[in-house]
Design a protein around this motif. Sequence first.
Motif, PDB file in Angstrom:
ATOM      1  N   THR A 139     -14.550  66.056  43.165  1.00 43.60           N
ATOM      2  CA  THR A 139     -14.497  65.083  42.064  1.00 43.60           C
ATOM      3  C   THR A 139     -15.635  64.078  42.146  1.00 43.60           C
ATOM      4  N   GLU A 143     -17.192  66.509  36.756  1.00 46.31           N
ATOM      5  CA  GLU A 143     -16.734  67.780  36.210  1.00 46.31           C
ATOM      6  C   GLU A 143     -17.878  68.718  35.852  1.00 46.31           C
ATOM      7  N   ASN A 146     -18.688  71.159  38.605  1.00 46.82           N
ATOM      8  CA  ASN A 146     -17.580  71.948  39.168  1.00 46.82           C
ATOM      9  C   ASN A 146     -17.989  73.365  39.520  1.00 46.82           C
TER      10      ASN A 146
END
Length: 211
Positions: A139, A143, A146
Amino acid sequence: MFNFNVFLSALGISFSQIVGIGPQNAYVLRQGIGRSHVLPIIAICIAADILLIASGVLGMGKVVAGIPGFLSVVTWGGAAFILWLGFKSFRAAYQAGGMSLAGSVERDRKRAIRTILVVTLLNPYVWLDTVVLIGGVSTVYGEEANLSFLLGSLCASVLWFSIIGLFAGKLAPLFEKPVSWRVLDGVIGLVMLFTASMLIYNYGLSAPLPL
């Protein structure tokens, strides 16, 4: 967009969590030395990491960690499981029977697969390291990173399990002597005791047994 710096960071972070002789790695190493059902065992370990790490990176880590009593059950139940594995290792080191390359390695395919599933899915460190810890660290990168983080983590898993599974067979000549198995099982037993104690120290003291 792929971020190579995030990829390398995830690779290093995941290696630091995966490497080490825990219940899962010990079993992969043992089967690798005996060259017994290595490929399906490696495939199961990698598949489990793909599922768990992906779940953590995509947000499941926060959800799981937030379940009331989850950390407590995983910590204390997992510590008991690891202590049981340690007891089995000490017993194997003490007993004279079966201390050979043929007798110390699981040769039955179904039993070998069942065992790796148990030591993987019932090992609390697998869940804590992959879903909660690695998922939580991801995190930090946001995002949009990711995919890069996930690829780096999964590459670490593929490399590690391939190395200990496929190259452990080169140690086979050393383990033709029963004393080598005694030493290995004794070391694994000590590692299990240390792992269980650290699990309780790091997580159990802040997560008392549920009433």
